[in-house]
Design an enzyme around this catalytic site. Structure first.
Site, mmCIF file in Angstrom:
data_model
loop_
_atom_site.group_PDB
_atom_site.id
_atom_site.type_symbol
_atom_site.label_atom_id
_atom_site.label_comp_id
_atom_site.label_asym_id
_atom_site.label_seq_id
_atom_site.Cartn_x
_atom_site.Cartn_y
_atom_site.Cartn_z
ATOM 1 N N HIS A 313 0.783 -1.452 -0.199
ATOM 2 C CA HIS A 313 -0.004 -0.103 -0.033
ATOM 3 C C HIS A 313 0.876 1.281 0.066
ATOM 4 O O HIS A 313 0.270 2.167 0.145
ATOM 5 C CB HIS A 313 -0.926 0.102 1.217
ATOM 6 C CG HIS A 313 -2.081 -1.048 1.236
ATOM 7 N ND1 HIS A 313 -3.219 -0.706 0.879
ATOM 8 C CD2 HIS A 313 -2.045 -2.192 1.560
ATOM 9 C CE1 HIS A 313 -4.061 -1.836 0.847
ATOM 10 N NE2 HIS A 313 -3.417 -2.863 1.343
ATOM 11 N N LYS A 493 -8.432 13.666 5.140
ATOM 12 C CA LYS A 493 -7.319 12.493 5.116
ATOM 13 C C LYS A 493 -6.485 12.572 6.341
ATOM 14 O O LYS A 493 -6.326 13.386 6.972
ATOM 15 C CB LYS A 493 -6.726 12.323 3.647
ATOM 16 C CG LYS A 493 -6.126 13.738 3.344
ATOM 17 C CD LYS A 493 -5.389 13.474 1.775
ATOM 18 C CE LYS A 493 -6.435 13.611 0.866
ATOM 19 N NZ LYS A 493 -6.928 12.439 0.140
ATOM 20 N N ARG A 494 -5.714 11.492 6.373
ATOM 21 C CA ARG A 494 -4.590 11.685 7.504
ATOM 22 C C ARG A 494 -3.847 12.877 7.241
ATOM 23 O O ARG A 494 -3.496 13.052 5.871
ATOM 24 C CB ARG A 494 -3.770 10.521 7.454
ATOM 25 C CG ARG A 494 -4.542 9.338 8.199
ATOM 26 C CD ARG A 494 -4.823 9.546 9.661
ATOM 27 N NE ARG A 494 -3.777 9.745 10.498
ATOM 28 C CZ ARG A 494 -3.338 8.741 11.306
ATOM 29 N NH1 ARG A 494 -3.987 7.481 11.297
ATOM 30 N NH2 ARG A 494 -2.127 9.004 11.907
ATOM 31 N N LYS A 499 0.663 14.285 1.734
ATOM 32 C CA LYS A 499 -0.518 14.689 1.098
ATOM 33 C C LYS A 499 -0.844 16.145 0.998
ATOM 34 O O LYS A 499 -1.594 16.581 0.537
ATOM 35 C CB LYS A 499 -1.408 13.957 2.126
ATOM 36 C CG LYS A 499 -1.707 12.678 2.316
ATOM 37 C CD LYS A 499 -2.552 12.048 3.291
ATOM 38 C CE LYS A 499 -2.455 10.417 3.654
ATOM 39 N NZ LYS A 499 -3.185 9.486 2.325
ATOM 40 N N THR A 600 -8.410 6.759 -1.628
ATOM 41 C CA THR A 600 -9.751 6.064 -1.799
ATOM 42 C C THR A 600 -10.765 7.173 -1.542
ATOM 43 O O THR A 600 -12.101 7.259 -2.137
ATOM 44 C CB THR A 600 -10.072 4.868 -0.925
ATOM 45 O OG1 THR A 600 -9.735 5.118 0.402
ATOM 46 C CG2 THR A 600 -9.300 3.704 -1.492
ATOM 47 N N LYS A 604 -14.680 8.362 -3.506
ATOM 48 C CA LYS A 604 -16.095 8.698 -2.728
ATOM 49 C C LYS A 604 -16.305 10.167 -3.230
ATOM 50 O O LYS A 604 -17.685 10.176 -3.216
ATOM 51 C CB LYS A 604 -15.684 8.665 -1.145
ATOM 52 C CG LYS A 604 -15.376 7.124 -0.708
ATOM 53 C CD LYS A 604 -14.793 7.137 0.876
ATOM 54 C CE LYS A 604 -14.140 5.709 1.175
ATOM 55 N NZ LYS A 604 -13.046 5.720 2.026
HETATM 56 C C1 26Q Z 1 4.267 1.168 9.921
HETATM 57 C C2 26Q Z 1 5.370 0.992 10.564
HETATM 58 C C3 26Q Z 1 4.966 1.426 11.987
HETATM 59 C C4 26Q Z 1 3.844 1.915 12.443
HETATM 60 C C5 26Q Z 1 2.965 2.033 11.627
HETATM 61 C C6 26Q Z 1 3.105 1.804 10.319
HETATM 62 C C7 26Q Z 1 1.981 1.940 9.418
HETATM 63 C C8 26Q Z 1 0.465 2.278 9.906
HETATM 64 C C9 26Q Z 1 -0.523 2.589 8.914
HETATM 65 C C10 26Q Z 1 2.041 1.986 7.873
HETATM 66 C C11 26Q Z 1 1.153 2.236 7.277
HETATM 67 C C12 26Q Z 1 -0.284 2.614 7.509
HETATM 68 C C13 26Q Z 1 -1.252 2.789 6.446
HETATM 69 C C14 26Q Z 1 -1.084 3.053 5.450
HETATM 70 C C15 26Q Z 1 -2.118 3.320 4.437
HETATM 71 O O1 26Q Z 1 -3.429 3.809 5.002
HETATM 72 N N1 26Q Z 1 -2.065 3.372 3.148
HETATM 73 C C16 26Q Z 1 -3.016 3.998 2.215
HETATM 74 O O2 26Q Z 1 -3.719 2.715 1.754
HETATM 75 C C17 26Q Z 1 -4.790 3.073 0.881
HETATM 76 C C18 26Q Z 1 -5.519 1.879 0.598
HETATM 77 O O3 26Q Z 1 -4.888 0.888 -0.341
HETATM 78 C C19 26Q Z 1 -4.500 4.008 -0.282
HETATM 79 O O4 26Q Z 1 -5.427 4.377 -0.929
HETATM 80 C C20 26Q Z 1 -3.603 5.019 0.236
HETATM 81 O O5 26Q Z 1 -2.990 5.755 -0.890
HETATM 82 C C21 26Q Z 1 -2.509 4.715 1.284
HETATM 83 O O6 26Q Z 1 -1.692 5.784 1.756
#
Ligand code: 26Q
Length: 754
Positions: A313, A493-494, A499, A600, A604
């Site tokens: 992702h 978004k986050r 972003k 995503t 929406k």
């Molecule tokens: C990793 C290491 C340590 C702590 C946290 C993390 C961590 C936590 C959450 C790494 C990634 C995430 C979340 C990632 C995420 O939400 N990615 C998004 O995924 C969506 C669905 O595929 C995409 O549409 C987005 O582009 C992407 O940013």
């Protein structure tokens, strides 16, 4: 028994009636009646069953979604209105389960809905975080974090009574399985989301989200992704991951046996999906369990490889997980020898150190293990997959070309159109019938209505109603006033530098300065932000502080506030999204090209008739291809240019800052006396310094173009019919982004469930 009787019975059990019950009691009774109905229903069956492993399932409120899929919304509305209330009022008593950060978790939730709705056999496997992702508190002008307890005495969680023993280094720990039912859309199917939990969870911290990370037996499921800025936090994350996958893998083998199959037949009857690297340890854990059952290591590894699929992702280096072997020895000693054997096995396939499972400093690269030992690897949008194959994972794609494919993300139109935008859903149905509810591609039939001024006006009217609804919700829930006649320009978004909310903040400053000079727009603009920042991500928190300071400055300026508003919606979550997205005119999708894997919310917004203002990044590329350049507002450098700039390493933000007087003025305003009087000086200075000295995500590179294209977009809004036609094309073409289409592709190419 019909639903009305069911509900009356539950209420009687609770010692009340519909007439006497509070909305909270009615919610509770509806929950029980719905849950009981679902428990009696059956999961989809088939030769092969999917287990979708994810550390996050951002399901959102469940009452309306469940009633919709059971075909009960109209009946419930009728029952409630006879008693002077409504589903909207009652569902406000439902706490939102807080089991995800953002896109990845929400994607998993959309996928569960589509899997059940397509009648496919597939369950989710995750963790039951008690205090979830933090609740955001902005009352002090900076982000504060509070626990978000969402599990009430009556909840969607069903205690299955099933448990598994997870062999940690410190000894065994029991994983208790709770289920949430996942009904398909009007097809009688109910699949399940399995959430594992400790037996004796720790109470919530009194204040804030600090807790004893060393007390793993009790705090393992307290929070989603505890802060990993310190060692204890990182270790707890490994404990969480192994707990989830070990219990999940044991569940899989137990169910396989119940279905009458031998462990050797795993790949024929089970598909395991790994949602990003967080569940990667399921690979060595399955190998370990198979070898325990007498299967030779090489055979077990081959079986597991045929069983597992992996989705990437992100290409951001910081999100690619690596764990020092020492951590794994401490947490999960049982899989350490397996990982070493997998590393050796991978080395028999290639001598390329770049793709090693264990590197020369003894660090395990989870994504590398996933690619070697899954039979399918995918990215989440065409551009993202292309970047994976051509650069980020190139050595892998050369080694295993047949493993790689693209699966462009999708969203469930049940929640993101039918549920959150009944006015638009009704209008669409009146125009093209309701076939689109099962097959979103039929939304294309709307194209026949291009040029129909009456229909276009009806679309604009629906948007107007939704803006009024949002204004009322913001007033009631967040104490925020907005003008429904202004243009609603929304970025939710986050919070992350890539972003580029900070670039949107620069636009706000530019616009503020323009209005101060008397250049007022045709129509007022309302800029809306909603975003949580990771607790340890300083610059993201600083950007929130900047936006809050700007919000106050603009609101209190009588020259500017009639023309511009900047509102920051506290504690952005799925429920807030369901109010915000149907009311948007402009969808901000402004990430630095190549950095947003898919996005995503862009889908929406499109389905709800907002026009995209964005870069050619992630799924925006596919949106632009579908609707045509004239129906989307694109700006900024291409992903190729950006990748080149990184390769050459010669991006210098201060060149932009110095050579462009307009930009200098806007940037300097970040640290102006006006803003310093309202925001924390430390936060504002850090944002300013980052812009001029680093700007890793190149906001200044695209800022000029962004402002110009945004101005053109806002001006275009005045030709109402032309704007309405653009929204029509966007809605009509959005059907491609149904998660039903995405899941059909996963099933066809990877899972082969039926
Ligand atoms: C990793 C290491 C340590 C702590 C946290 C993390 C961590 C936590 C959450 C790494 C990634 C995430 C979340 C990632 C995420 O939400 N990615 C998004 O995924 C969506 C669905 O595929 C995409 O549409 C987005 O582009 C992407 O940013």
């Amino acid at each position: 028994m019909d639903f009305e009787n069911r509900l009356a019975r539950v209420l009687a059990d609770m010692g009340t009636t519909l007439d006497d019950a509070t909305n909270a009691q009615v919610f509770c009774a509806l929950l029980r009646a719905t849950r009981d109905l679902e428990t009696a229903m059956r999961p989809a069956a088939g030769e092969r069953k999917l287990y979708y492993f994810s550390a996050e399932f951002l399901v959102g409120r469940l009452l309306r979604a469940n009633l919709m899929n059971l075909g009960l919304v109209d009946e419930v509305e009728r029952i409630l209105s006879a008693h002077g209330t409504s589903l909207a009022e009652v569902e406000d008593s439902e706490p939102e389960p807080s089991l995800g950060n953002g896109g990845l978790g929400r994607l998993a939730a959309c996928f569960l809905d589509s899997i059940a709705s397509l009648g496919l056999p597939g369950d989710g496997v995750g963790l039951n975080y008690h205090y979830g992702l933090f609740r955001q508190d902005l009352s002090r002008g900076v982000q504060g974090e509070e626990p978000n307890p969402w599990i009430e005495p009556e909840s969607w969680l069903i205690d299955t009574g099933t448990s598994f023993s997870v062999p940690f280094g410190f000894g065994p720990l029991t994983a208790r399985m709770y289920d949430i039912e996942v009904p398909g859309y009007e097809n009688g199917v109910v699949n399940r989301l399995h959430l594992f939990d400790v037996e004796d969870p720790a109470p919530a911290p009194e204040h804030g989200i600090a807790f004893d990370k060393g007390d793993v037996r009790h705090s393992l499921t307290s929070f989603l992704y505890p802060d990993d800025s310190d060692e204890a936090g990182r270790l707890l994350r490994v404990y969480q991951q192994y707990f989830m996958v070990s219990a999940g893998a044991q569940l899989i083998l137990a169910e396989l046996e119940e279905r009458g199959f031998a462990p050797e037949e795993l790949a024929e009857h089970v598909a395991v999906h790994i949602n990003d690297t967080h569940p990667s340890m399921v690979i060595p854990e399955l190998v370990r369990l198979l070898t325990e059952r007498g299967i030779a290591f090489e055979d077990a590894a081959a079986i597991v490889e045929r069983t597992c699929g992996y989705t990437n992702h992100t290409i951001l280096a910081e999100a690619l997980e690596t764990w020092p072997m020492g951590y794994l020895e401490q947490v999960a000693p049982g899989i350490v020898p397996v990982i070493r054997q997998l590393d050796e096995l991978a080395r028999t396939r290639t001598g390329d150190e770049r793709v090693a499972v264990i590197d020369d400093s003894g660090v395990v690269h989870m994504a590398n293990m996933d690619v070697h030992f899954s039979h399918a690897v995918n990215g989440v949008a065409a551009l993202h997959t292309q970047i994976l194959v051509e650069s980020e994972m190139r050595p892998f794609a050369e080694l295993y070309p047949e493993k790689f494919s693209n699966k462009t993300n999708g969203i469930t139109f049940r929640r993101w159109l039918m549920g959150c935008n009944p006015a638009l859903a009704g209008l669409v149905t009146s125009a093209i019938g309701d076939g689109w509810k099962r097959d979103a591609a039929q939304l294309e039939d709307l194209l026949a209505l291009r040029g129909d001024a009456v229909f276009t006006q009806a679309l604009l009217d629906v948007k107007g109603q939704n803006k009024e609804r949002l204004a009322a919700w913001l007033r009631a829930e967040k104490n925020i006033q907005v003008d429904p006649h202004s243009i609603f320009d929304i970025q939710v978004k986050r919070m992350h530098q890539y972003k580029r909310q900070q670039m949107n903040a620069l636009y706000a400053i530019w616009k503020y300065l323009q209005i101060k000079r008397g250049n007022v727009p045709n129509r007022p603009v309302t800029m809306v932000f909603g975003a949580k920042a990771a607790p340890a991500y300083t610059l993201a928190k600083d950007t929130i502080a900047l936006l809050l300071a700007l919000s106050g400055l603009i609101a209190d300026d009588p020259e500017v506030s009639p023309w511009l508003r900047l509102v920051f919606v506290e504690n952005y979550n799925v429920t807030a999204a369901e109010h915000l997205i149907p009311a948007a005119d402009v969808s901000e999708q402004i990430s630095l090209a190549s950095k947003e894997a898919s996005g995503t919310s862009n889908m929406k917004f499109m389905a709800n008739g907002a026009l995209t203002l964005g870069t050619l990044d992630g799924a925006n590329v596919e949106i632009a291809e579908l609707v045509g350049r004239e129906n989307v507002y694109l700006f900024g450098r291409s992903s190729e240019d950006v990748i080149d700039l990184y390769d050459r390493g010669d991006y210098r933000p201060w060149d932009f800052w110095q050579s462009d007087p307009g930009l200098t003025e806007v940037l300097d305003f970040v640290c102006s006396p006006e803003l310093l009087a309202r925001g924390d000086a430390g936060c504002l200075t850090r944002v300013y310094r980052d812009f001029v000295a680093k700007d890793y995500f190149m906001a200044l590179l695209d800022a000029r173009d962004y402002v110009a294209v945004k101005e053109r977009c806002l001006a275009d809004y005045e030709d109402r019919l032309a704007w309405g036609e653009k929204t029509l094309v966007n809605i009509a073409k959005s059907g491609f982004f149904s998660s039903d289409r995405t899941i059909r592709e996963y099933n066809r190419d990877i899972w082969h469930l039926s």
